[in-house]
Design a protein around this motif. Structure first.
Motif, mmCIF file in Angstrom:
data_model
loop_
_atom_site.group_PDB
_atom_site.id
_atom_site.type_symbol
_atom_site.label_atom_id
_atom_site.label_comp_id
_atom_site.label_asym_id
_atom_site.label_seq_id
_atom_site.Cartn_x
_atom_site.Cartn_y
_atom_site.Cartn_z
ATOM 1 N N VAL A 1 0.807 -1.222 0.000
ATOM 2 C CA VAL A 1 0.000 0.000 0.000
ATOM 3 C C VAL A 1 0.843 1.276 0.000
ATOM 4 N N PHE A 2 2.016 1.189 -0.567
ATOM 5 C CA PHE A 2 2.859 2.372 -0.661
ATOM 6 C C PHE A 2 2.162 3.452 -1.495
ATOM 7 N N GLY A 3 2.042 4.632 -0.928
ATOM 8 C CA GLY A 3 1.283 5.695 -1.576
ATOM 9 C C GLY A 3 2.061 6.501 -2.596
ATOM 10 N N GLY A 4 3.347 6.296 -2.659
ATOM 11 C CA GLY A 4 4.151 6.987 -3.661
ATOM 12 C C GLY A 4 4.404 8.446 -3.344
ATOM 13 N N ILE A 5 4.877 9.162 -4.337
ATOM 14 C CA ILE A 5 5.173 10.580 -4.166
ATOM 15 C C ILE A 5 3.900 11.372 -4.406
ATOM 16 N N ARG A 6 3.462 12.071 -3.400
ATOM 17 C CA ARG A 6 2.197 12.798 -3.490
ATOM 18 C C ARG A 6 2.431 14.240 -3.929
ATOM 19 N N TYR A 7 3.497 14.840 -3.431
ATOM 20 C CA TYR A 7 3.767 16.255 -3.721
ATOM 21 C C TYR A 7 5.111 16.433 -4.424
ATOM 22 N N ILE A 8 5.109 17.291 -5.410
ATOM 23 C CA ILE A 8 6.359 17.708 -6.040
ATOM 24 C C ILE A 8 6.408 19.229 -5.877
ATOM 25 N N LEU B 1 4.410 20.507 -17.480
ATOM 26 C CA LEU B 1 4.578 19.125 -17.945
ATOM 27 C C LEU B 1 4.207 18.125 -16.848
ATOM 28 N N LEU B 2 4.618 18.432 -15.619
ATOM 29 C CA LEU B 2 4.324 17.512 -14.505
ATOM 30 C C LEU B 2 2.825 17.421 -14.231
ATOM 31 N N LYS B 3 2.159 18.574 -14.296
ATOM 32 C CA LYS B 3 0.713 18.577 -14.027
ATOM 33 C C LYS B 3 -0.033 17.753 -15.065
ATOM 34 N N ALA B 4 0.406 17.855 -16.307
ATOM 35 C CA ALA B 4 -0.250 17.087 -17.371
ATOM 36 C C ALA B 4 -0.003 15.589 -17.179
ATOM 37 N N VAL C 1 1.399 19.269 -7.756
ATOM 38 C CA VAL C 1 2.597 19.979 -8.192
ATOM 39 C C VAL C 1 2.496 21.403 -7.655
ATOM 40 N N LEU C 2 3.407 21.751 -6.770
ATOM 41 C CA LEU C 2 3.332 23.058 -6.108
ATOM 42 C C LEU C 2 4.537 23.907 -6.488
ATOM 43 N N LEU D 1 15.490 23.130 -20.785
ATOM 44 C CA LEU D 1 15.878 22.913 -19.389
ATOM 45 C C LEU D 1 14.680 22.397 -18.585
ATOM 46 N N GLY D 2 13.516 23.012 -18.825
ATOM 47 C CA GLY D 2 12.295 22.595 -18.126
ATOM 48 C C GLY D 2 11.954 21.148 -18.430
ATOM 49 N N LYS D 3 12.141 20.758 -19.678
ATOM 50 C CA LYS D 3 11.877 19.383 -20.102
ATOM 51 C C LYS D 3 12.881 18.432 -19.451
ATOM 52 N N GLY D 4 14.131 18.867 -19.399
ATOM 53 C CA GLY D 4 15.165 18.031 -18.780
ATOM 54 C C GLY D 4 14.855 17.767 -17.309
ATOM 55 N N ILE D 5 14.425 18.793 -16.600
ATOM 56 C CA ILE D 5 14.092 18.633 -15.182
ATOM 57 C C ILE D 5 12.870 17.722 -15.035
ATOM 58 N N TYR D 6 11.896 17.943 -15.881
ATOM 59 C CA TYR D 6 10.698 17.091 -15.887
ATOM 60 C C TYR D 6 11.083 15.625 -16.094
#
Ligand SMILES: [Zn+2]
Length: 347
Positions: free
Chosen positions: A109-116, A158-161, A168-169, A324-329
């Motif tokens: 039941v690992f919930g994973g990463i909830r917030y970025i 990109l992350l939100k999509a 994503v904050l 750069l944004g894509k690379g970080i994503y």
């Protein structure tokens, strides 16, 4: 058989019974417990820390500590432990049963990463580093706060999509000044369930007196986010203050590992996007000690040098910032895939 001999055998039998009984309801070797749980075991004998891990479930013990730590965020009280003469670490059998039940119940039941959390540095009255470049014979100014905001917005989009189910904050989504507390507040105020995690990525641009310096690099934690304590003594009421440093040691090691993995993935993905134009300056190894007190896996990316005219020109271009944004994503996605599907380092 003489009476004395019979008595002697009986005595030996009695002794064994007592020993056996005390082993039964007494202590369990951590190595045996790991086998029963089907968990990997890792021990740091120097710090006296023992970790059982299976998938994303982690249970950590420390010598002399009357608590143990579940999934890096929950303290379980009532632990009795000891180190035997031959160096084995043992815990009381009641706690061992709890641990077994925990592995049985939680492995799936690992919930994973909830917030970025994306944190573009500076903003408003604080421009950050300032550089100059020439475009069409005109001298132009480049401000770090603009570079990092554009890049963070691209990554966030990109992350939100990709992750409609995650939060994503952004610490700032426009050109505004934030006090240091306000910057960290957002990350520290979110509510996480026991089985959820978050990551924190701070964006900056470099400046150097050496105007030839160029390229991107990843720091494992910005010095301004350094914290002295991961465990807040107030939130673990009644905890012996001697124990807090032990708990902090257990936590900081975990976050350091995750931060290094995140940093490596970001460097690789940035390299894939802009490595042909820019320079991969690698992880900042000397900052290893800096990361020690993060609340979560955290990294700081320096996108490039605004003081290098050539690179300042690149950093002023929308298409370069998109890369750069894509690379970080891509780096974050890679980290999340790894973290959520295959578990941590040893899987
Ligand atoms: Zn900066």
């Amino acid at each position: 058989m003489g009476l004395m001999k019979k008595f002697g055998l009986f005595f030996i039998f009695l002794l064994f019974s007592v020993l056996f009984a005390s082993a039964e309801e007494g202590f369990v070797d951590i190595l045996d417990l790991s086998k029963e749980c089907g968990a990997d075991i890792r021990a740091d004998y120097w710090k006296g820390i023992y970790e059982l891990k299976k998938g994303r479930t982690i249970v950590r013990f420390a010598e002399g500590c009357p608590w143990y730590l579940l999934n890096m965020n929950e303290l379980i009280t009532g632990l009795d432990s000891r180190v035997t003469d031959d160096g084995r670490f043992e815990i009381d059998s009641a706690s061992a049963e709890e641990v077994k039940a925990f592995f049985a119940a939680n492995s799936s039941v690992f919930g994973g990463i909830r917030y970025i959390v994306l944190d573009p540095g500076h903003g408003g009255k604080d421009p950050g580093a300032i550089g100059y470049f020439t475009e069409g014979g005109v001298k132009k100014t480049l401000r770090e706060k603009d570079v990092v905001l554009s890049t963070a917005l691209e990554t966030a989009k990109l992350l939100k999509a990709r992750y409609p189910d995650k939060e994503v904050l952004l610490t700032r989504g426009d050109d505004r000044y934030l006090k240091l507390e306000e910057r960290t507040e957002i990350a520290n105020s979110v509510e996480l369930a026991d089985n959820e995690s978050m990551i924190f990525v701070s964006l900056h641009a470099n400046a150097s007196f050496n105007t030839a310096a160029k390229g991107f690099e990843v720091w494992y934690l910005p010095p301004e986010y350094r914290r002295n304590n991961l465990v807040d003594p107030d939130t673990v009421g009644g905890v012996d203050s001697d124990v807090i440093p032990i708990l902090n040691t257990m936590l900081e090691e975990e976050y350091t590992i995750e931060s290094v993995i995140l940093g490596e993935k970001l460097l690789t993905s940035l390299d894939a996007q802009v490595g042909d134009i820019s320079v991969n300056r690698g992880p900042k190894e000397e900052s290893w000690f800096v990361v020690r007190n993060a609340h979560m896996p955290s990294v700081l990316i320096e996108l490039g040098f605004v003081t290098n005219r050539e690179e300042a020109s690149l950093l002023s271009s929308t298409s370069y910032l998109k890369k750069l944004g894509k690379g970080i994503y891509n780096g974050i996605v890679d980290f999340i895939n790894d973290f959520e599907q295959t578990g941590r380092t040893s899987d």
